[in-house]
Design a protein around this motif. Structure first.
Motif, mmCIF file in Angstrom:
data_model
loop_
_atom_site.group_PDB
_atom_site.id
_atom_site.type_symbol
_atom_site.label_atom_id
_atom_site.label_comp_id
_atom_site.label_asym_id
_atom_site.label_seq_id
_atom_site.Cartn_x
_atom_site.Cartn_y
_atom_site.Cartn_z
ATOM 1 N N THR A 45 8.917 -8.520 44.388
ATOM 2 C CA THR A 45 8.834 -9.005 45.764
ATOM 3 C C THR A 45 8.721 -10.529 45.794
ATOM 4 O O THR A 45 9.391 -11.192 46.602
ATOM 5 C CB THR A 45 7.632 -8.361 46.487
ATOM 6 O OG1 THR A 45 7.823 -6.947 46.502
ATOM 7 C CG2 THR A 45 7.487 -8.883 47.902
ATOM 8 N N GLU A 46 7.900 -11.085 44.921
ATOM 9 C CA GLU A 46 7.749 -12.542 44.866
ATOM 10 C C GLU A 46 9.054 -13.213 44.432
ATOM 11 O O GLU A 46 9.379 -14.306 44.907
ATOM 12 C CB GLU A 46 6.597 -12.911 43.940
ATOM 13 C CG GLU A 46 5.249 -12.539 44.533
ATOM 14 C CD GLU A 46 4.083 -12.703 43.570
ATOM 15 O OE1 GLU A 46 4.285 -13.188 42.439
ATOM 16 O OE2 GLU A 46 2.958 -12.340 43.965
ATOM 17 N N THR A 47 9.815 -12.557 43.573
ATOM 18 C CA THR A 47 11.117 -13.089 43.162
ATOM 19 C C THR A 47 12.071 -13.128 44.353
ATOM 20 O O THR A 47 12.763 -14.126 44.575
ATOM 21 C CB THR A 47 11.707 -12.240 42.016
ATOM 22 O OG1 THR A 47 10.834 -12.306 40.889
ATOM 23 C CG2 THR A 47 13.089 -12.722 41.613
ATOM 24 N N VAL A 48 12.093 -12.061 45.121
ATOM 25 C CA VAL A 48 12.949 -12.008 46.309
ATOM 26 C C VAL A 48 12.551 -13.107 47.292
ATOM 27 O O VAL A 48 13.405 -13.816 47.837
ATOM 28 C CB VAL A 48 12.878 -10.610 46.967
ATOM 29 C CG1 VAL A 48 13.533 -10.612 48.338
ATOM 30 C CG2 VAL A 48 13.503 -9.565 46.059
ATOM 31 N N MET A 49 11.263 -13.271 47.519
ATOM 32 C CA MET A 49 10.790 -14.295 48.452
ATOM 33 C C MET A 49 11.156 -15.697 47.970
ATOM 34 O O MET A 49 11.566 -16.550 48.768
ATOM 35 C CB MET A 49 9.288 -14.145 48.673
ATOM 36 C CG MET A 49 8.940 -12.873 49.432
ATOM 37 S SD MET A 49 7.172 -12.417 49.484
ATOM 38 C CE MET A 49 6.349 -13.939 49.704
ATOM 39 N N ALA A 51 13.694 -16.495 46.096
ATOM 40 C CA ALA A 51 15.137 -16.654 46.273
ATOM 41 C C ALA A 51 15.462 -16.944 47.736
ATOM 42 O O ALA A 51 16.319 -17.792 48.031
ATOM 43 C CB ALA A 51 15.873 -15.407 45.796
ATOM 44 N N LYS A 52 14.784 -16.272 48.648
ATOM 45 C CA LYS A 52 15.008 -16.518 50.075
ATOM 46 C C LYS A 52 14.621 -17.942 50.452
ATOM 47 O O LYS A 52 15.242 -18.543 51.316
ATOM 48 C CB LYS A 52 14.217 -15.518 50.926
ATOM 49 C CG LYS A 52 14.685 -14.087 50.813
ATOM 50 C CD LYS A 52 15.990 -13.846 51.506
ATOM 51 C CE LYS A 52 15.746 -13.609 52.973
ATOM 52 N NZ LYS A 52 16.973 -13.377 53.715
ATOM 53 N N ASP A 53 13.596 -18.480 49.787
ATOM 54 C CA ASP A 53 13.169 -19.863 50.043
ATOM 55 C C ASP A 53 14.152 -20.873 49.453
ATOM 56 O O ASP A 53 14.148 -22.034 49.848
ATOM 57 C CB ASP A 53 11.774 -20.119 49.466
ATOM 58 C CG ASP A 53 10.675 -19.404 50.246
ATOM 59 O OD1 ASP A 53 10.927 -18.971 51.391
ATOM 60 O OD2 ASP A 53 9.566 -19.276 49.700
ATOM 61 N N GLY A 54 14.947 -20.426 48.480
ATOM 62 C CA GLY A 54 15.969 -21.287 47.895
ATOM 63 C C GLY A 54 15.437 -22.411 47.021
ATOM 64 O O GLY A 54 16.093 -23.438 46.877
ATOM 65 N N ILE A 59 12.073 -19.831 41.850
ATOM 66 C CA ILE A 59 12.835 -18.655 41.422
ATOM 67 C C ILE A 59 12.628 -18.426 39.926
ATOM 68 O O ILE A 59 12.330 -17.313 39.488
ATOM 69 C CB ILE A 59 14.329 -18.810 41.758
ATOM 70 C CG1 ILE A 59 14.539 -18.841 43.269
ATOM 71 C CG2 ILE A 59 15.143 -17.672 41.128
ATOM 72 C CD1 ILE A 59 15.933 -19.281 43.695
#
Length: 105
Positions: A45-49, A51-54, A59
């Protein structure tokens, strides 16, 4: 790069014998599979977040945590990174669509 995985794998194996009070990994092993799976879920989940933050550095940091906890799972299950690397190697030259179709048979 494989050297890093081998060194880490060896340390994770050693931690199986460590006192849970002296090692984070030993504590995860003592808490069992559910605790390890929970950490993998959190890190995914933290990885996805991240990535969303860019933010590339975030990442990388979160993927490192995800890989680490995945390696803990492999070790807990009596597996190692070599098994995953062998599976990735097996997939070379095989399209993702073909590989997925083979799994459904």
């Amino acid at each position: 790069m494989n050297d890093i995985l081998e060194r880490l794998s060896q340390i994770l194996e050693e931690r199986k014998q460590a006192d849970p009070k002296s090692s984070y990994v030993a504590r995860l092993y003592a808490e069992g599979l559910d605790a390890i799976l929970k950490k993998i879920g959190e890190e995914a989940t933290e990885t996805v977040m991240a990535a969303k933050d860019g933010k590339p550095d975030k990442i990388v940091y979160e993927v490192a945590d995800l890989w680490f906890h995945s390696l803990v799972l492999l070790a807990q299950q009596g597996l190692g990174p070599d098994a995953v690397l062998a599976e990735l190697d097996r997939r070379f030259g095989l399209s993702g669509l073909d590989e997925k179709a083979l799994r459904q048979e």
